[in-house]
Design a protein around this motif. Structure first.
Motif, PDB file in Angstrom:
ATOM      1  N   PRO A  65       0.594  -1.186   0.115  1.00 59.04           N
ATOM      2  CA  PRO A  65       0.091  -0.118   0.024  1.00 59.04           C
ATOM      3  C   PRO A  65       0.983   1.387  -0.081  1.00 59.04           C
ATOM      4  CG  PRO A  65      -0.075  -1.140   2.222  1.00 59.04           C
ATOM      5  CD  PRO A  65       0.531  -2.039   1.310  1.00 59.04           C
ATOM      6  N   THR A  66       2.153   1.098   0.310  1.00 57.25           N
ATOM      7  CA  THR A  66       2.906   2.287   0.443  1.00 57.25           C
ATOM      8  C   THR A  66       3.543   2.829  -0.932  1.00 57.25           C
ATOM      9  OG1 THR A  66       4.853   0.980   0.746  1.00 57.25           O
ATOM     10  CG2 THR A  66       3.772   1.841   2.521  1.00 57.25           C
ATOM     11  N   LEU A  67       3.203   2.103  -1.970  1.00 57.67           N
ATOM     12  CA  LEU A  67       3.786   2.474  -3.533  1.00 57.67           C
ATOM     13  C   LEU A  67       2.691   3.332  -4.135  1.00 57.67           C
ATOM     14  CD1 LEU A  67       4.922  -0.962  -5.143  1.00 57.67           C
ATOM     15  CD2 LEU A  67       6.190   1.014  -4.623  1.00 57.67           C
ATOM     16  N   PRO A  68       3.218   4.294  -4.972  1.00 55.51           N
ATOM     17  CA  PRO A  68       2.309   5.162  -5.565  1.00 55.51           C
ATOM     18  C   PRO A  68       1.137   4.503  -6.365  1.00 55.51           C
ATOM     19  CG  PRO A  68       4.620   5.808  -5.861  1.00 55.51           C
ATOM     20  CD  PRO A  68       4.513   4.385  -5.077  1.00 55.51           C
ATOM     21  N   ASP A  69      -0.122   4.879  -6.168  1.00 51.18           N
ATOM     22  CA  ASP A  69      -1.386   4.309  -6.744  1.00 51.18           C
ATOM     23  C   ASP A  69      -1.426   2.756  -6.812  1.00 51.18           C
ATOM     24  OD1 ASP A  69      -1.959   6.932  -7.776  1.00 51.18           O
ATOM     25  OD2 ASP A  69      -0.298   6.673  -9.355  1.00 51.18           O
ATOM     26  N   ALA A  70      -1.085   2.193  -5.588  1.00 51.93           N
ATOM     27  CA  ALA A  70      -0.811   1.044  -5.239  1.00 51.93           C
ATOM     28  C   ALA A  70      -2.402   0.245  -5.571  1.00 51.93           C
ATOM     29  CB  ALA A  70      -0.258   0.580  -4.001  1.00 51.93           C
ATOM     30  N   PHE A  71      -3.418   0.905  -4.782  1.00 54.24           N
ATOM     31  CA  PHE A  71      -4.829   0.396  -4.680  1.00 54.24           C
ATOM     32  C   PHE A  71      -5.314   0.225  -6.159  1.00 54.24           C
ATOM     33  CE2 PHE A  71      -9.208   1.320  -4.838  1.00 54.24           C
ATOM     34  CZ  PHE A  71      -9.664   0.203  -4.261  1.00 54.24           C
ATOM     35  N   GLU A  72      -5.079   1.402  -7.187  1.00 55.24           N
ATOM     36  CA  GLU A  72      -5.547   1.330  -8.525  1.00 55.24           C
ATOM     37  C   GLU A  72      -4.970   0.086  -9.269  1.00 55.24           C
ATOM     38  OE1 GLU A  72      -4.491   4.108  -6.723  1.00 55.24           O
ATOM     39  OE2 GLU A  72      -6.604   5.283  -6.527  1.00 55.24           O
ATOM     40  N   THR A  73      -3.664  -0.084  -9.045  1.00 54.16           N
ATOM     41  CA  THR A  73      -2.703  -0.763  -9.864  1.00 54.16           C
ATOM     42  C   THR A  73      -3.276  -2.315  -9.322  1.00 54.16           C
ATOM     43  OG1 THR A  73      -0.903   0.545 -10.102  1.00 54.16           O
ATOM     44  CG2 THR A  73      -0.475  -1.810 -10.340  1.00 54.16           C
ATOM     45  N   ASN A  74      -3.647  -2.367  -8.330  1.00 58.69           N
ATOM     46  CA  ASN A  74      -4.014  -3.817  -7.674  1.00 58.69           C
ATOM     47  C   ASN A  74      -5.365  -4.198  -8.202  1.00 58.69           C
ATOM     48  OD1 ASN A  74      -1.620  -4.198  -6.223  1.00 58.69           O
ATOM     49  ND2 ASN A  74      -2.348  -3.437  -4.289  1.00 58.69           N
ATOM     50  N   ILE A  75      -6.198  -2.979  -8.260  1.00 53.50           N
ATOM     51  CA  ILE A  75      -7.455  -3.342  -8.712  1.00 53.50           C
ATOM     52  C   ILE A  75      -7.455  -3.848 -10.310  1.00 53.50           C
ATOM     53  CG2 ILE A  75      -9.510  -2.235  -9.845  1.00 53.50           C
ATOM     54  CD1 ILE A  75      -9.984  -2.874  -6.827  1.00 53.50           C
ATOM     55  N   THR A  76      -6.554  -3.210 -11.099  1.00 52.57           N
ATOM     56  CA  THR A  76      -6.188  -3.281 -12.451  1.00 52.57           C
ATOM     57  C   THR A  76      -5.735  -4.739 -12.736  1.00 52.57           C
ATOM     58  OG1 THR A  76      -5.690  -0.986 -13.197  1.00 52.57           O
ATOM     59  CG2 THR A  76      -5.182  -2.731 -14.561  1.00 52.57           C
ATOM     60  N   GLY A 127       1.941 -22.174  -4.539  1.00 52.28           N
ATOM     61  CA  GLY A 127       1.243 -23.800  -4.523  1.00 52.28           C
ATOM     62  C   GLY A 127       1.464 -24.654  -5.976  1.00 52.28           C
ATOM     63  N   HIS A 128       0.571 -24.918  -6.398  1.00 52.39           N
ATOM     64  CA  HIS A 128       0.454 -25.679  -7.742  1.00 52.39           C
ATOM     65  C   HIS A 128       0.147 -24.631  -8.927  1.00 52.39           C
ATOM     66  CE1 HIS A 128       1.043 -29.345  -5.804  1.00 52.39           C
ATOM     67  NE2 HIS A 128       0.033 -29.065  -4.862  1.00 52.39           N
ATOM     68  N   SER A 129       0.515 -23.588  -8.867  1.00 48.51           N
ATOM     69  CA  SER A 129       0.168 -22.329  -9.819  1.00 48.51           C
ATOM     70  C   SER A 129       1.069 -22.568 -10.982  1.00 48.51           C
ATOM     71  CB  SER A 129       0.400 -20.851  -9.245  1.00 48.51           C
ATOM     72  OG  SER A 129      -0.341 -20.704  -8.117  1.00 48.51           O
ATOM     73  N   ALA A 130       0.234 -22.294 -12.129  1.00 49.35           N
ATOM     74  CA  ALA A 130       1.043 -22.645 -13.339  1.00 49.35           C
ATOM     75  C   ALA A 130       2.006 -21.344 -13.850  1.00 49.35           C
ATOM     76  CB  ALA A 130       0.043 -22.571 -14.586  1.00 49.35           C
ATOM     77  N   PHE A 131       1.604 -20.002 -13.230  1.00 54.70           N
ATOM     78  CA  PHE A 131       2.334 -18.906 -13.448  1.00 54.70           C
ATOM     79  C   PHE A 131       1.847 -17.925 -12.478  1.00 54.70           C
ATOM     80  CE2 PHE A 131      -1.399 -18.559 -16.325  1.00 54.70           C
ATOM     81  CZ  PHE A 131      -2.061 -17.631 -16.073  1.00 54.70           C
ATOM     82  N   ALA A 132       2.373 -16.639 -12.396  1.00 50.73           N
ATOM     83  CA  ALA A 132       1.968 -15.689 -11.521  1.00 50.73           C
ATOM     84  C   ALA A 132       1.981 -14.165 -12.002  1.00 50.73           C
ATOM     85  CB  ALA A 132       3.076 -15.659 -10.259  1.00 50.73           C
ATOM     86  N   LEU A 133       1.126 -13.451 -11.563  1.00 48.02           N
ATOM     87  CA  LEU A 133       0.961 -12.113 -12.169  1.00 48.02           C
ATOM     88  C   LEU A 133       1.639 -11.208 -10.980  1.00 48.02           C
ATOM     89  CD1 LEU A 133      -2.367 -11.923 -13.913  1.00 48.02           C
ATOM     90  CD2 LEU A 133      -0.335 -12.569 -14.822  1.00 48.02           C
ATOM     91  N   LEU A 134       2.068  -9.998 -11.281  1.00 50.36           N
ATOM     92  CA  LEU A 134       2.538  -8.981 -10.426  1.00 50.36           C
ATOM     93  C   LEU A 134       2.883  -7.625 -10.706  1.00 50.36           C
ATOM     94  CD1 LEU A 134       6.439  -9.109  -9.583  1.00 50.36           C
ATOM     95  CD2 LEU A 134       5.642 -10.530 -11.357  1.00 50.36           C
ATOM     96  N   HIS A 135       3.067  -6.705 -10.209  1.00 47.75           N
ATOM     97  CA  HIS A 135       3.466  -5.535 -10.781  1.00 47.75           C
ATOM     98  C   HIS A 135       4.839  -5.022 -10.306  1.00 47.75           C
ATOM     99  CE1 HIS A 135       3.146  -0.885 -10.566  1.00 47.75           C
ATOM    100  NE2 HIS A 135       3.173  -1.004 -11.918  1.00 47.75           N
ATOM    101  N   ALA A 136       5.021  -3.973  -9.416  1.00 41.54           N
ATOM    102  CA  ALA A 136       6.297  -3.366  -8.956  1.00 41.54           C
ATOM    103  C   ALA A 136       6.705  -3.861  -7.770  1.00 41.54           C
ATOM    104  CB  ALA A 136       6.314  -1.880  -8.946  1.00 41.54           C
ATOM    105  N   ASN A 171      -0.970  -4.398 -20.897  1.00 42.61           N
ATOM    106  CA  ASN A 171      -2.541  -4.236 -20.914  1.00 42.61           C
ATOM    107  C   ASN A 171      -2.965  -5.709 -21.054  1.00 42.61           C
ATOM    108  OD1 ASN A 171      -2.371  -5.133 -23.827  1.00 42.61           O
ATOM    109  ND2 ASN A 171      -1.944  -2.836 -24.136  1.00 42.61           N
ATOM    110  N   ASP A 172      -4.502  -5.871 -21.108  1.00 40.77           N
ATOM    111  CA  ASP A 172      -5.223  -7.049 -21.242  1.00 40.77           C
ATOM    112  C   ASP A 172      -4.689  -7.761 -22.416  1.00 40.77           C
ATOM    113  OD1 ASP A 172      -7.116  -8.707 -19.760  1.00 40.77           O
ATOM    114  OD2 ASP A 172      -8.459  -8.415 -21.611  1.00 40.77           O
ATOM    115  N   LYS A 173      -4.855  -7.114 -23.554  1.00 39.56           N
ATOM    116  CA  LYS A 173      -4.469  -7.884 -24.615  1.00 39.56           C
ATOM    117  C   LYS A 173      -3.004  -8.477 -24.656  1.00 39.56           C
ATOM    118  CE  LYS A 173      -4.510  -7.158 -29.746  1.00 39.56           C
ATOM    119  NZ  LYS A 173      -3.199  -7.388 -30.033  1.00 39.56           N
ATOM    120  N   ASP A 174      -2.219  -7.763 -24.398  1.00 40.17           N
ATOM    121  CA  ASP A 174      -0.775  -8.384 -24.342  1.00 40.17           C
ATOM    122  C   ASP A 174      -0.480  -9.225 -23.393  1.00 40.17           C
ATOM    123  OD1 ASP A 174       2.065  -7.580 -24.883  1.00 40.17           O
ATOM    124  OD2 ASP A 174       2.315  -6.473 -23.121  1.00 40.17           O
TER     125      ASP A 174
END
Length: 220
Positions: A65-76, A127-136, A171-174
């Protein structure tokens, strides 16, 4: 209270800098540190041999939550995860930062995905995840160390920890195209890909011996 940054500053006035892999070495070269002063001795971090997981799940790691615009980025990120899960027909977990507040995200939840324990170990969260998503986040390296493929979201907040196109999306398409590209690869190719990324960031696996040899050479 600023031990990490103090350590980095001291590195610029030291005779030698010990870094884990080539990625870290490049950062100090950009800071005009002589190559002869940068020692790539590997990371003491545990790493797991990658394995291809034909899993019906992936994991989303949210920003602190201390990163700039963390909430908006997490929602995205969560929205991208929802769209991806619907296209692929698979489920996903969401790991918030331990200092974040789950209640902020309940409006977007709507039964899509599962919030897991924020303090859970990275390896257990995957766990048994095939991959992961993250940001900064440096969790990118934790994911690689766990032997799992990571896709890092790039937006206006520049956090240059990823320098290969297949590991990032804008983005979503990428994201859809990058995941499809990853799934189209042969199992052996996927394993070799992650091993090379582990070496790039974490260096040699015999880090204990390399560090010990360097120290012993200094004190002889």
């Amino acid at each position: 209270k600023d031990y990490i940054n103090q350590a980095m500053i001291l590195n610029f006035s030291s005779d030698y800098i010990i870094v884990p892999g080539e990625f870290s070495k490049k950062q100090f070269l950009k800071g005009n540190i002589p190559q002869t002063s940068i020692l790539t001795l590997g990371s003491l971090r545990k790493r797991k041999m990658p394995e291809v997981k034909n899993s019906n799940k992936f994991t989303v790691f949210c920003d602190g939550p201390t990163l700039p615009d963390a909430f908006e980025t997490n929602i995205t990120l969560i929205k991208y995860a929802i769209n991806l899960s619907e296209r692929l027909g698979i489920d996903f977990d969401i790991k918030l930062h331990p200092f974040d507040n789950l209640k902020k995200y309940l409006s977007i939840y709507k039964g899509k995905g599962h919030f897991i324990e924020p303090n859970m170990d990275i390896g257990d969260a995957l766990g048994h995840s095939a991959f992961a998503l993250l940001h900064a986040s440096g969790v990118y390296i934790d994911i690689l160390a766990a032997g799992v493929k990571a896709f890092c979201y790039e937006n206006e907040f520049h956090f240059p920890i990823v320098d290969i196109p297949l590991d990032s999306f804008r983005n979503d398409k990428d994201l859809k195209e990058k995941v499809a590209q990853w799934f189209s690869m042969e199992n052996k190719e996927k394993v070799n890909y992650i091993i090379e990324r582990q070496k790039y960031y974490l260096g040699a696996e015999n880090a204990v011996e390399l560090n010990r040899d360097f120290v012993q050479a200094l004190v002889r």
